[in-house]
Write a protein that holds these residues in place. Structure first.
Motif, PDB file in Angstrom:
ATOM      1  N   GLY A 219       1.350   1.619  -9.066  1.00 46.78           N
ATOM      2  CA  GLY A 219       2.062   2.504  -9.433  1.00 46.78           C
ATOM      3  C   GLY A 219       3.257   2.820  -8.506  1.00 46.78           C
ATOM      4  O   GLY A 219       4.085   3.247  -9.321  1.00 46.78           O
ATOM      5  N   LEU A 220       3.015   3.806  -8.176  1.00 53.91           N
ATOM      6  CA  LEU A 220       3.645   4.807  -7.217  1.00 53.91           C
ATOM      7  C   LEU A 220       4.118   3.688  -6.601  1.00 53.91           C
ATOM      8  O   LEU A 220       5.338   4.633  -5.897  1.00 53.91           O
ATOM      9  N   SER A 221       4.086   2.552  -5.548  1.00 56.67           N
ATOM     10  CA  SER A 221       4.791   2.203  -4.790  1.00 56.67           C
ATOM     11  C   SER A 221       5.430   1.014  -5.056  1.00 56.67           C
ATOM     12  O   SER A 221       5.291   0.047  -6.283  1.00 56.67           O
ATOM     13  N   ARG A 222       7.133   0.921  -4.656  1.00 55.96           N
ATOM     14  CA  ARG A 222       7.654  -0.214  -4.618  1.00 55.96           C
ATOM     15  C   ARG A 222       7.365  -1.416  -4.741  1.00 55.96           C
ATOM     16  O   ARG A 222       7.414  -2.925  -4.697  1.00 55.96           O
ATOM     17  N   ALA A 223       6.778  -1.282  -3.747  1.00 56.56           N
ATOM     18  CA  ALA A 223       6.088  -2.462  -2.995  1.00 56.56           C
ATOM     19  C   ALA A 223       4.113  -2.802  -2.485  1.00 56.56           C
ATOM     20  O   ALA A 223       4.163  -1.667  -1.684  1.00 56.56           O
ATOM     21  N   VAL A 224       3.939  -3.495  -2.172  1.00 53.70           N
ATOM     22  CA  VAL A 224       2.315  -3.454  -1.609  1.00 53.70           C
ATOM     23  C   VAL A 224       1.819  -4.368  -0.751  1.00 53.70           C
ATOM     24  O   VAL A 224       2.491  -5.460  -0.916  1.00 53.70           O
ATOM     25  N   VAL A 225       1.429  -4.165   1.000  1.00 49.26           N
ATOM     26  CA  VAL A 225       1.423  -4.567   1.499  1.00 49.26           C
ATOM     27  C   VAL A 225      -0.276  -4.674   2.089  1.00 49.26           C
ATOM     28  O   VAL A 225      -0.289  -3.809   2.444  1.00 49.26           O
ATOM     29  N   VAL A 226      -0.597  -6.017   2.151  1.00 48.58           N
ATOM     30  CA  VAL A 226      -2.610  -5.804   2.640  1.00 48.58           C
ATOM     31  C   VAL A 226      -2.422  -6.716   3.836  1.00 48.58           C
ATOM     32  O   VAL A 226      -0.997  -7.348   4.333  1.00 48.58           O
ATOM     33  N   VAL A 227      -2.585  -6.237   4.974  1.00 50.68           N
ATOM     34  CA  VAL A 227      -2.945  -6.380   6.223  1.00 50.68           C
ATOM     35  C   VAL A 227      -3.691  -6.914   6.595  1.00 50.68           C
ATOM     36  O   VAL A 227      -4.220  -8.155   7.322  1.00 50.68           O
ATOM     37  N   GLU A 228      -4.963  -6.827   6.307  1.00 45.91           N
ATOM     38  CA  GLU A 228      -6.585  -7.737   6.615  1.00 45.91           C
ATOM     39  C   GLU A 228      -7.347  -7.674   5.222  1.00 45.91           C
ATOM     40  O   GLU A 228      -7.183  -6.110   4.267  1.00 45.91           O
ATOM     41  N   ALA A 229      -8.256  -8.194   4.141  1.00 41.97           N
ATOM     42  CA  ALA A 229      -9.118  -8.653   3.128  1.00 41.97           C
ATOM     43  C   ALA A 229      -9.353  -9.431   2.858  1.00 41.97           C
ATOM     44  O   ALA A 229      -8.874 -11.226   3.238  1.00 41.97           O
ATOM     45  N   GLU A 230     -10.780  -9.301   3.069  1.00 45.19           N
ATOM     46  CA  GLU A 230     -11.346 -10.164   2.325  1.00 45.19           C
ATOM     47  C   GLU A 230     -10.982 -11.311   1.107  1.00 45.19           C
ATOM     48  O   GLU A 230     -10.107 -10.124  -0.153  1.00 45.19           O
ATOM     49  N   LEU A 231     -11.776 -12.400   0.539  1.00 40.99           N
ATOM     50  CA  LEU A 231     -11.245 -13.206  -0.864  1.00 40.99           C
ATOM     51  C   LEU A 231     -11.244 -12.182  -2.197  1.00 40.99           C
ATOM     52  O   LEU A 231     -11.278 -12.068  -3.091  1.00 40.99           O
ATOM     53  N   ARG A 232     -12.677 -11.301  -1.693  1.00 43.09           N
ATOM     54  CA  ARG A 232     -12.991 -10.534  -3.309  1.00 43.09           C
ATOM     55  C   ARG A 232     -13.080  -8.738  -2.078  1.00 43.09           C
ATOM     56  O   ARG A 232     -13.470  -8.344  -2.530  1.00 43.09           O
ATOM     57  N   SER A 233     -12.059  -8.469  -2.804  1.00 39.28           N
ATOM     58  CA  SER A 233     -11.415  -6.571  -2.262  1.00 39.28           C
ATOM     59  C   SER A 233     -10.940  -6.439  -3.563  1.00 39.28           C
ATOM     60  O   SER A 233     -10.104  -6.454  -3.800  1.00 39.28           O
ATOM     61  N   GLY A 234     -11.169  -4.619  -3.003  1.00 41.12           N
ATOM     62  CA  GLY A 234     -10.491  -3.673  -3.548  1.00 41.12           C
ATOM     63  C   GLY A 234      -8.717  -4.034  -3.409  1.00 41.12           C
ATOM     64  O   GLY A 234      -8.264  -3.736  -4.299  1.00 41.12           O
ATOM     65  N   SER A 235      -8.167  -4.422  -1.862  1.00 41.99           N
ATOM     66  CA  SER A 235      -6.967  -4.716  -1.865  1.00 41.99           C
ATOM     67  C   SER A 235      -6.651  -5.468  -2.190  1.00 41.99           C
ATOM     68  O   SER A 235      -5.120  -5.902  -3.319  1.00 41.99           O
ATOM     69  N   LEU A 236      -6.924  -6.607  -2.804  1.00 41.83           N
ATOM     70  CA  LEU A 236      -6.690  -8.074  -3.411  1.00 41.83           C
ATOM     71  C   LEU A 236      -5.906  -7.136  -5.267  1.00 41.83           C
ATOM     72  O   LEU A 236      -5.208  -8.037  -5.809  1.00 41.83           O
ATOM     73  N   ILE A 237      -6.978  -6.204  -5.724  1.00 39.72           N
ATOM     74  CA  ILE A 237      -7.020  -6.172  -7.068  1.00 39.72           C
ATOM     75  C   ILE A 237      -5.712  -5.563  -7.347  1.00 39.72           C
ATOM     76  O   ILE A 237      -4.834  -5.349  -8.109  1.00 39.72           O
ATOM     77  N   THR A 238      -5.260  -4.483  -6.364  1.00 41.86           N
ATOM     78  CA  THR A 238      -4.079  -3.570  -5.934  1.00 41.86           C
ATOM     79  C   THR A 238      -2.974  -4.363  -6.174  1.00 41.86           C
ATOM     80  O   THR A 238      -2.445  -4.271  -6.481  1.00 41.86           O
ATOM     81  N   ALA A 239      -3.218  -5.734  -5.658  1.00 39.03           N
ATOM     82  CA  ALA A 239      -2.152  -6.682  -5.101  1.00 39.03           C
ATOM     83  C   ALA A 239      -1.810  -7.192  -6.125  1.00 39.03           C
ATOM     84  O   ALA A 239      -0.768  -6.887  -6.784  1.00 39.03           O
ATOM     85  N   ARG A 240      -2.658  -7.618  -6.951  1.00 38.49           N
ATOM     86  CA  ARG A 240      -3.010  -8.175  -8.167  1.00 38.49           C
ATOM     87  C   ARG A 240      -2.572  -7.002  -9.305  1.00 38.49           C
ATOM     88  O   ARG A 240      -0.894  -7.656 -10.141  1.00 38.49           O
TER      89      ARG A 240
END
Length: 371
Positions: A219-240
């Protein structure tokens, strides 16, 4: 009572911390009653009418005052979602968190923010890329946001420390997690950055707090960059969550032989932009049109029709109609509006009362399901 008064802020916090009052219900109560004090008075009756078996007790004023004193004792500031100094992109989230605590300099949150997130068990190459990317973004005048976790998050904060970075925590702003990042935490504050949390000061993070943290990062960000993430990870939740908010999503491509690259590669397959450096992020932001912040009416009085027999009969019928559509699997509010044939205003009002009654719950991803 005016927006900036201590009593208003105390009651805003009380309402936000009251059992069964999530962000959706909070916003609906403020829209309906105008002032948090009026919403607090109406809560017990609303919950009873919606079918709650036990009484609902708002957070005591003394407990809210204790939280405010604890936060201010740390040097932190309480930001409420209806105030003009609330971070503008976070205010545009549907719905925004009612309150956040900020320790350190809040100015970086007023700049264009980009989240850099990824795996905790990150490769050395991934961490080096994240640190360089964050440093370049900071030099370009952007604020790098991340979650202070091991791996990519820590590397991103380290890269952006010199230009001011924001770390979003699942626990309170004084809950340094992981403990190995105590020096990084102190360095962020020392170098003009800030620590952000939706949780009360002194709270230790639990598993259920991390999805809320991820939502704030997005919510704070205009863009989200995912650098490394497995298929089930909190980073992908952030991206979604970022994609659902209309923000830009980028991912760093990686080897298909490395499980840590599969999440980012899958995001690219689904339409995320490729990120090979800061120029790609700046290019993506060039097409960002901004978000409209919803307005909240602080001057409105209580809903004069809410207590009438005719109004209550109508609301009972709407609640029953909405409840019949609920299942253990979450549905979005848009789906509920479409399937019910009702207006969004009626659906939001009914869902708020059903949450107060304990009959439905809102999920971290924005869905609603049977409790």
């Amino acid at each position: 009572m005016i927006e900036g008064s201590p009593a208003f802020r105390r009651d805003w916090l009380r309402l936000a911390r009251t059992e069964s009052v999530g962000p959706v219900t909070f916003r609906e109560l403020i829209r309906r009653f105008g002032a948090p004090s009026l919403a607090l008075e109406a809560l017990p009756d609303l919950a009873r009418r919606a079918g709650r078996a036990t009484s609902i007790t708002p957070m005591p004023a003394s407990q809210a005052e204790d939280e405010i004193a604890a936060g201010e004792g740390l040097g932190a500031r309480l930001f409420i979602s209806g105030a003009p100094d609330f971070p503008p992109l976070l205010a545009a989230v549907d719905p925004p968190p009612p309150v956040i605590w900020v320790l350190g300099d809040p100015d970086p949150l007023a700049q264009t923010c980009v989240a850099v997130v990824g795996a905790r068990a990150a490769s050395a190459l991934g961490q080096r890329f994240a640190q360089t990317l964050a440093s370049d973004l900071g030099t370009a005048g952007l604020t790098v946001v991340s979650g202070l976790a091991r791996g990519i998050d820590g590397a991103a904060h380290a890269g952006a420390r010199a230009t001011g970075t924001a770390a979003v925590l699942a626990g309170g702003v004084d809950d340094v997690y992981p403990a190995q990042h105590a020096d990084l935490y102190a360095g962020i504050l020392q170098d003009g950055g800030c620590i952000v949390s939706e949780s009360a000061p002194g709270r230790t993070a639990t598993a259920g707090d991390f999805p809320r943290r991820n939502r704030i990062i997005a919510g704070l960000s205009r863009a989200v960059v995912v650098v490394e993430a497995e298929l089930r990870s909190g980073s992908l939740i952030t991206a979604r969550l970022a994609a659902e908010m209309g923000r830009e999503v980028l991912a760093v491509p990686g080897s298909p032989l490395d499980p840590r690259s599969r999440g980012g590669n899958d995001l690219i397959r689904q339409g995320a932009a490729i990120c090979e450096g800061a120029d790609d992020v700046l290019r993506a932001l060039g097409g960002f049109s901004g978000m409209a912040e919803p307005e909240l009416d602080f001057e409105a009085g209580p809903d004069q029709t809410a207590g009438s027999a005719q109004s209550e009969t109508r609301m009972e019928a709407i609640r029953n109609r909405i409840f019949d559509l609920m299942s253990p699997s979450p549905a979005t509010r848009d789906e509920v509006v479409r399937l019910s044939g009702l207006t969004a205003a009626d659906v939001n009002a009914a869902l708020a009362e059903l949450e107060l009654s304990g009959r439905v719950v809102f999920t971290s991803g924005g869905g609603v399901a049977l409790a």
